[in-house]
Design a protein around this motif. Structure first.
Motif, PDB file in Angstrom:
ATOM      1  N   LYS A   1      89.351 -68.748 -46.452  1.00  0.00           N
ATOM      2  CA  LYS A   1      90.571 -69.561 -46.571  1.00  0.00           C
ATOM      3  C   LYS A   1      90.436 -70.493 -47.773  1.00  0.00           C
ATOM      4  CE  LYS A   1      94.490 -71.391 -45.220  1.00  0.00           C
ATOM      5  NZ  LYS A   1      95.711 -70.585 -45.172  1.00  0.00           N
TER       6      LYS A   1
ATOM      7  N   MET B   1      92.752 -71.718 -37.658  1.00  0.00           N
ATOM      8  CA  MET B   1      93.088 -70.307 -37.885  1.00  0.00           C
ATOM      9  C   MET B   1      93.017 -69.514 -36.581  1.00  0.00           C
ATOM     10  SD  MET B   1      91.587 -69.417 -41.657  1.00  0.00           S
ATOM     11  CE  MET B   1      89.918 -69.957 -41.433  1.00  0.00           C
TER      12      MET B   1
ATOM     13  N   GLY C   1      96.117 -70.413 -34.734  1.00  0.00           N
ATOM     14  CA  GLY C   1      97.324 -69.862 -35.352  1.00  0.00           C
ATOM     15  C   GLY C   1      98.114 -70.868 -36.162  1.00  0.00           C
TER      16      GLY C   1
ATOM     17  N   GLU D   1      96.806 -69.401 -41.346  1.00  0.00           N
ATOM     18  CA  GLU D   1      96.420 -67.987 -41.393  1.00  0.00           C
ATOM     19  C   GLU D   1      95.272 -67.826 -42.378  1.00  0.00           C
ATOM     20  OE1 GLU D   1      97.237 -64.839 -40.130  1.00  0.00           O
ATOM     21  OE2 GLU D   1      98.178 -65.987 -38.519  1.00  0.00           O
TER      22      GLU D   1
ATOM     23  N   ASN E   1      95.468 -61.961 -35.828  1.00  0.00           N
ATOM     24  CA  ASN E   1      96.094 -62.256 -37.128  1.00  0.00           C
ATOM     25  C   ASN E   1      97.602 -62.014 -37.063  1.00  0.00           C
ATOM     26  OD1 ASN E   1      93.267 -61.570 -37.609  1.00  0.00           O
ATOM     27  ND2 ASN E   1      93.779 -61.994 -39.738  1.00  0.00           N
ATOM     28  N   GLY E   2      98.354 -62.947 -37.645  1.00  0.00           N
ATOM     29  CA  GLY E   2      99.803 -62.758 -37.726  1.00  0.00           C
ATOM     30  C   GLY E   2     100.556 -63.202 -36.488  1.00  0.00           C
TER      31      GLY E   2
END
Lengths: 253, 276, 319
Positions: free
Chosen positions: C11, C48, C51, C54, C68-69
Motif C-alpha cells: 500500500k 485494509m 475494508g 484497499e 479484496n473489493g
C-alpha cells in the motif's frame, strides 16, 4: 455512482450561485436594450457615466459608507474590548438582537424615533439621520468580527504589560490593539459593504438631499428592464471585488 | 481596569440605548395607541391593533409569509446539505469552496435580486432563450409570483444554511462512518442512522438562521413578487407609508420581532451558543 | 470460518510506501498481535482487512474467500476502533443493536442483552457514550463488534485511551473474553508488554515490513533482528551478541565455569524500587546495564567488577 453524482450536483449549485450575476454582467456589454445578444458595446456604461443624478447618489453612498464605517468601527472595537474584559449580557444581547432584527423593523423604528425627536428639535431627515442609522446597525457587525478575534487572544499578554509597568491605556494601545488589527480591518470592510449596500433602512430614514445609489437602483429596477442597471451592478460587483481583494492583500502584507 | 472599560463601552451603550432599544420602546408605545385622522398617533390607548392581527384580511398575509419562509428554509437546507457534505470532505480545497459560497454574498443584495428579475421577467433571459429555441410560443409568467420570491429567498440566504451545516459535518468524526460501515450499514443507512441524527443541531441552526431573515424579508417579495406576493415585511412598510397606520404597523412589527426572538431563544436554549 | 491470510500486500501513500509486501497467516481462533512503532503500517494493514482502505497489490483471504473489493459492510470482520467510534446519539444498547438492525436480525433484543451480559454492562444499557467511563465505552465497543459474531475481530490499539491501572485490568478481561468467544482476534498495538502478555502469536512490523513472526517467548528471547530485540526490551550489545539487562549478572569475584565474562567498571548505580540498575563500562567502550535483585549487594561508582551471563541467555543476531 455516488462518487460522480455529488460532484455534479455541487457544480450545478455553484452555477446557481454564480451564473445569475455573471450573465447580468455579460449583458451589460450588450449593444441591444433587449436580452438578445447583438454585439459588444459600452453604450450603457456611457449612459451611466453621463447621468448626473447617478453620480450624486454614488457620492452620497460613498460618503455615508465611509463616515459610518469609521464611526462604527471605533464604537464597535471599543465595545468589543469592553465586553471582552467583562461581558454585559444586556448590551451584547441587544447588539446581537439588532443583527437578527428584520431590516424593515429597524427602519420604521428609527423613522418613528427621528420623527418623534424632530418635534422637539428643528431638524429634518437627511444625511445625518442616514449616517446615524448606518452606524447603529453596523456596530453589531464590527463587534461580532472583533469579538471573534479577541476570543483567540491571551489575556495574560495584557497582564504581562501591566506587570511591566504599562498603564491600562498603554496595555490596550500597545499590546491588544496591534493584535486586533486584522480583525478590525475585516470588520471595517464588512461595515462598509453593509452600509454601501443598504436599501431598506436607508430609504425609510433618508431625506430629500440624501438619495443613495441603492435607492436609485431600486427605483430603476422597479420601473422595468434597464441595461443601465446591469452596468451599475457590474461596476458595484467589480468595485467591491477589488476592495475585498485589496484588503486581503493589505492584511497579508 | 474597570474605568477604562466603562469608558470604552459608553459609545456602544449610547447607540444601543438611543437608536435600538429606545426606538423599539417607541414602537411598543405606538402599538398601544390609535391612528390619527391625518396619520399621526393619538390617544386613546387600546389593544385593538393587536386583535387586528387575527383579522383574516391580514391573517392570509401572515400565513403566506410563514409558508413562503418555511418552503424557502426547507429548500435552503435540502440544497445546502449535500454541498456542505462535499465541502467538509474536500480536504485542502475547503477554504476555496467556502469562499465561493460566500462570494455572491459580498455583492449588493439589490444587485443579486435584480439579477433574478433580469433572468425571470417576460423579456428576460430565460424567456428569450426558450422563445428563440421554439420551446414556448409566449413568454412564461416567471416573475411576480410566489415561486419567484421563493427562488430569490433561497438564492439570498443559501450561505446561511451552508455554513452551520458545514461546521457540523466538519466536526463529525470520520471513524463513526467507518464504524457504521464496519457494522454492516450501507452508505445510505449510515447517512440515515448516523449522519442525519448527528447533524440535527446544524440543521436546527441553519433552519433558524434562514427562517428569520426570510420571514422578515422585504426587498425580495417587493421586487420579485411585484406586490402580488406580499409578506409581513411589505405589510409593515405599507402601514408606515401609504396606509399611514403607524399603530397597526407597530403592532405587526412587534409580533414579527417576538417570533424572531422566540425562535432564537428556542435554538440557543436547546443547542447552546456554539451552534451559531 | 477459517484462517485469515494476507498475501504480499502493498500500500502506497502519496509520500511513501506504508505497507511493503506483507504476507502472514492468522490461524482461526488465535489471539494474534501486530506489534510495531507508530507509523509502521500496522493500522493501515488493519484498515485494509476491515475494508476502509484497499491494498494496491496483494490478496486478503478469509477461509479461502477473497475479501479484496468487498465494501466494509460486506466483510465478516468487525472493528474495535482506537477512539471506540461509539455513536454519540445512541445508548449502549442501541449502539450494540446497530449492526443487528442493519441485518434485520429477528433476534436483536436477545442478542443485545447477551452481549451486554458478556461485557458486564447490563446495568448501563441505557447510557449515552458521553455518560460512560472509559472502561464502559471500551466494553460497549467490544460488545458492539462481537455481537455480530464476526469471523475476525480487529482491535486497533483498544487500550491506549485508558489510564494505566484500567489498562492492566482490561488486558485480563480481553484475554478471558477471547478464550470464551473463540473468535480470531487481531490486536494492533505499539505496547510490547500488551502484545507479550495477550497474544498466542505476534507479528512485529517496522517500516511497512514484517520483522518476525512467532510466539511471545520466541520474539522476546530469540529476536530475529536487532530491531525486534530492541523494540521488545532493553538490550546490551557486545559485538554481535545481545543480552537483556535482567539476565546480566554482576559480581566482585569471577563467576564459575561456563559463564561469559566481561570485566568492567561501574559508572552508575540506581535504585529502581523492585531492583537495582547498574551501568558499567567495558575497556572496549561498550556500556552494559545489569538489573540485579536486592540482596546481591550494592556496587559503588568506579568499582571494578565482573559482568557475566549464561551462554543460553545470549541473543545472536547477524548484523
Amino acid at each position: 455512482m455516488k462518487q460522480r453524482l455529488l460532484p455534479l450536483y455541487v457544480v450545478c449549485l455553484y452555477a446557481f450561485l454564480h451564473l445569475p450575476l455573471m450573465i447580468l454582467c455579460a449583458f451589460s456589454f450588450n449593444s441591444s436594450r433587449f436580452t438578445v445578444w447583438e454585439g459588444f458595446s459600452l453604450v450603457w456604461y456611457q449612459a451611466m457615466w453621463n447621468d448626473g443624478a447617478l453620480a450624486e447618489a454614488t457620492w452620497n453612498s460613498l460618503l455615508i459608507a465611509v463616515v459610518s464605517t469609521v464611526l462604527a468601527t471605533i464604537v464597535g472595537t471599543l465595545g468589543a474590548y469592553g465586553l471582552w474584559k467583562r461581558n454585559s449580557k444586556i448590551l451584547s444581547g441587544s447588539l446581537y438582537l439588532s443583527l437578527v432584527t428584520p431590516e424593515i423593523i429597524t427602519g420604521i423604528a428609527l423613522l418613528a424615533t427621528f420623527q418623534w425627536a424632530f418635534r422637539y428639535f428643528q431638524l429634518q431627515l437627511g444625511m445625518h439621520t442616514v449616517i446615524l442609522a448606518h452606524v447603529t446597525f453596523s456596530i453589531a457587525y464590527v463587534l461580532l468580527v472583533v469579538m471573534a478575534r479577541l476570543r483567540t487572544a491571551d489575556p495574560a499578554l495584557e497582564e504581562a504589560a501591566l506587570d511591566l509597568g504599562a498603564t491600562e491605556w498603554q496595555a490596550f494601545r500597545l499590546v491588544t490593539l496591534p493584535m486586533l488589527k486584522p480583525g478590525i480591518a475585516a470588520a471595517a470592510l464588512l461595515a462598509f459593504t453593509v452600509s454601501f449596500d443598504d436599501y431598506v433602512i436607508t430609504s425609510l430614514v433618508a431625506g430629500v438631499d440624501s438619495e443613495t445609489l441603492p435607492m436609485m437602483l431600486y427605483a430603476m429596477a422597479r420601473r422595468g428592464a434597464n441595461p443601465v442597471v446591469s452596468a451599475i451592478s457590474t461596476v458595484i460587483f467589480v468595485g467591491l471585488g477589488i476592495l475585498i481583494v485589496a484588503s486581503e492583500r493589505l492584511q497579508k502584507a | 481596569m474597570m474605568r477604562l472599560r466603562a469608558l470604552f463601552l459608553l459609545p456602544a451603550w449610547a447607540f444601543t440605548l438611543l437608536l435600538f432599544l429606545a426606538p423599539l420602546l417607541i414602537i411598543v408605545v405606538y402599538s398601544l395607541q390609535t391612528k390619527g385622522v391625518y396619520g399621526g398617533v393619538v390617544e386613546p390607548w387600546t389593544l385593538e391593533n393587536y386583535t387586528r392581527l387575527f383579522d383574516p384580511l391580514y391573517g392570509v398575509i401572515l400565513f403566506r409569509s410563514f409558508l413562503m419562509a418555511g418552503v424557502s428554509t426547507l429548500g435552503c437546507i435540502v440544497l445546502a446539505f449535500p454541498l456542505a457534505l462535499y465541502i467538509a470532505r474536500s480536504g485542502t480545497r475547503k477554504t476555496l469552496l467556502l469562499n465561493l459560497v460566500m462570494l455572491p454574498f459580498w455583492t449588493s443584495f439589490l444587485v443579486r435580486t435584480y439579477a433574478w428579475m433580469f433572468l425571470l421577467r417576460d423579456t428576460g433571459l430565460v424567456n428569450s432563450v426558450l422563445l428563440a429555441l421554439g420551446v414556448i410560443a409566449e413568454p412564461l409568467p416567471l416573475l411576480y409570483n410566489d415561486w419567484a420570491v421563493i427562488v430569490g429567498l433561497i438564492y439570498g440566504y443559501l450561505p446561511f444554511a451552508v455554513l452551520p451545516l458545514y461546521s457540523n459535518l466538519e466536526r463529525l468524526d470520520k471513524s463513526l462512518l467507518e464504524a457504521a460501515a464496519d457494522l454492516g450499514a450501507k452508505p445510505w443507512e449510515a447517512m440515515l442512522h448516523v449522519v442525519l441524527p448527528l447533524t440535527a443541531p446544524g440543521m436546527r441552526a441553519a433552519g433558524v438562521l434562514v427562517f428569520i431573515p426570510c420571514l422578515g424579508a422585504y426587498l425580495t417579495p417587493d421586487l420579485l413578487g411585484g406586490g402580488k406576493s406580499m409578506m409581513i415585511g411589505n405589510l409593515v412598510q405599507n402601514q408606515f407609508t401609504s396606509a399611514r397606520d403607524w399603530p397597526f404597523g407597530s403592532a405587526l412589527s412587534l409580533a414579527l420581532m417576538l417570533i424572531v426572538m422566540l425562535l432564537l431563544w428556542a435554538l440557543l436554549r436547546r443547542d447552546g451558543e456554539e451552534v451559531l | 470460518m477459517g484462517d485469515l491470510q494476507l498475501e504480499a500486500i502493498y500500500k502506497d501513500f502519496p509520500s511513501h510506501r506504508v505497507v511493503d509486501g506483507i504476507s502472514l497467516t492468522i490461524p482461526q481462533g488465535c489471539f494474534y498481535s501486530l506489534l510495531g512503532p507508530s507509523g509502521c503500517g500496522k493500522t493501515t494493514t488493519l484498515r485494509m482487512i476491515a475494508g476502509f482502505d484497499e491494498p494496491d497489490r496483494g490478496l486478503i483471504r478469509l477461509g479461502g474467500r477473497t475479501l479484496n473489493g468487498l465494501r466494509p459492510y460486506e466483510r465478516p470482520v468487525t472493528t474495535v476502533f482506537q477512539s471506540y467510534a461509539l455513536f454519540p446519539h445512541l445508548t449502549a444498547a442501541e449502539n450494540i443493536a446497530f449492526g443487528l438492525k442493519r441485518k434485520g436480525d429477528p433476534d436483536t433484543a436477545r442478542k443485545v442483552k447477551e452481549a451486554l451480559d458478556l461485557v458486564q454492562l447490563s446495568a448501563k444499557a441505557d447510557r449515552l457514550p458521553a455518560k460512560m467511563s472509559g472502561g464502559e465505552r471500551q466494553r460497549t465497543a467490544l460488545a458492539r463488534a462481537l455481537v455480530l459474531q464476526p469471523e475476525v475481530l480487529l482491535l486497533d490499539e483498544p487500550l491506549s485511551a485508558l489510564d494505566p491501572k484500567l489498562r492492566k485490568q482490561m488486558r485480563l478481561e480481553l484475554k478471558e473474553l477471547q478464550a470464551r468467544v473463540g473468535i480470531t482476534f487481531l490486536f494492533i498495538t505499539h505496547d510490547q508488554e500488551e502484545a507479550l502478555s495477550l497474544s498466542d502469536r505476534i507479528a512485529v512490523m517496522n517500516q511497512g515490513r514484517l520483522e518476525q513472526i512467532g510466539t511471545p517467548q520466541e520474539i522476546y528471547l530469540a529476536p530475529a533482528t536487532r530491531f525486534v530485540a530492541g523494540f521488545l526490551g532493553a538490550v546490551n550489545w557486545v559485538g554481535a551478541i545481545g543480552v537483556r539487562p535482567e539476565m546480566t549478572r554482576i559480581s566482585r569475584e569471577a563467576p564459575g565455569n561456563g559463564a561469559r565474562v566481561v570485566e568492567a567498571t561501574v559508572s552508575s548505580a540506581m535504585f529502581l524500587g523492585d531492583c537495582f540498575q547498574v551501568e558499567t563500562k567495558t575497556p572496549a567502550g561498550d556500556s552494559i546495564i545489569a538489573q540485579i535483585a536486592h540482596g546481591i549487594g550494592e556496587f559503588q561508582r568506579g568499582e571494578r567488577v565482573h559482568v557475566w551471563w549464561h551462554p543460553g541467555d545470549e541473543m545472536a543476531i547477524p548484523q
